[in-house]
Every structure is written in structure tokens, then in C-alpha cells.
Design an enzyme around this catalytic site. Sequence first.
Site, short mmCIF file in Angstrom:
data_model
loop_
_atom_site.label_atom_id
_atom_site.label_comp_id
_atom_site.label_asym_id
_atom_site.label_seq_id
_atom_site.Cartn_x
_atom_site.Cartn_y
_atom_site.Cartn_z
N CYS A 1 -2.55 -0.01 7.26
CA CYS A 1 -1.69 1.03 7.51
C CYS A 1 -1.82 1.85 8.62
O CYS A 1 -0.94 2.63 8.87
CB CYS A 1 -2.34 1.76 5.98
N HIS B 1 0.91 -1.07 -0.16
CA HIS B 1 0.03 -0.16 -0.19
C HIS B 1 1.03 1.34 0.01
O HIS B 1 2.17 1.38 0.47
CB HIS B 1 -0.86 0.14 1.25
N CYS C 1 -6.18 2.33 5.67
CA CYS C 1 -6.91 0.73 5.97
C CYS C 1 -6.60 0.45 7.33
O CYS C 1 -5.51 0.90 7.87
CB CYS C 1 -6.76 -0.22 5.05
N GLU D 1 1.01 3.77 1.87
CA GLU D 1 1.39 4.19 2.99
C GLU D 1 2.43 3.34 3.68
O GLU D 1 3.53 3.85 4.28
CB GLU D 1 0.33 4.09 4.36
#
Length: 153
Positions: free
Chosen positions: A84, A51, A81, A53
Site C-alpha cells: 500500500c 486492502h 503495509c 488503501e
Amino acid sequence: MDLYYMKMALEEAKKAYDKGEVPIGAVVVRKGEVIAKGHNLRESLKDATAHAEIITIQKACKNADGWRLTESTLYVTIEPCPMCAGAILQSRIDRVVIGAMDPKAGACGSVANIISNKDFNHQAEVVTGVMEEECSNIMKKFFKALRDSKQKQ
């Protein structure tokens, strides 16, 4: 300054879009200096944890020469999410600036609020709605194009 750095995160999201990745971008700023930028690479790397992040936090830790990212702000185009949000807490980021919220998977106030949960040993200040329309629109455009291409098949 939030607008300036969110524009940078949105540029990262556009890089993801151009690669066929879900267009989410992130930037970590520490003491007024950009120490990392990144975007989603799950499809490219075939890695569920790639991801924006996570990638950006990893780069920031390397550039900061340590895992504690105190005195740092994470700018991210879409609400993080749970995975993260956990990484944000573990890295001790002080502040998170979010473009658009994610009512289906967000963990900074939408579905859950991991990042501000007082039961954890760290919390981060959360600011939302910075360039919300632009951050939301790139996601809508991406998923519309994806749906359209699937219908043509």
C-alpha cells in the site's frame, strides 16, 4: 479537518468489521472533497491485494479521471503495509494521515519507511496518531473475537 476525515475512515473500518474483514478503512480527499472511500475486502474478494488503501486509491483514480492523485490526502485507520505504501507513492498522494501504527507490518515508519524514503522519486508527508485509540481498539476487538471463536471450535 483530519479528525473529521479519520472518523469517515473509521466508519469504513466498521463496514469491514461487519463483513468479517480485518477492520481497516481509508478515505481520499482532494482539494477538500472526498473522492473515494473504501475498506478491506480481502476475504470477500479472495484477493490478497484488496486492502483498504488499494481499493480506495483505485476508486480515487477513477473518480479523478487519472492516476496522479496530487493535492490529495489519504486517511487510513492503520499504517499501510509495503504494498500500500508503494501504491501511495505511485499515485503521487501528497499526504497520509494514519490512525494507529502497525509495528508488525507497517511501511510508513514502523517496520520500514517506504513512504518517506528520499531514494524514491516521490515522498508523502505522514501524520500519525489521529484517533489512534479508536483505530487501534477496533483492530484489538476484531482479533480478540477471532481468537475467541477459534478457541470455541
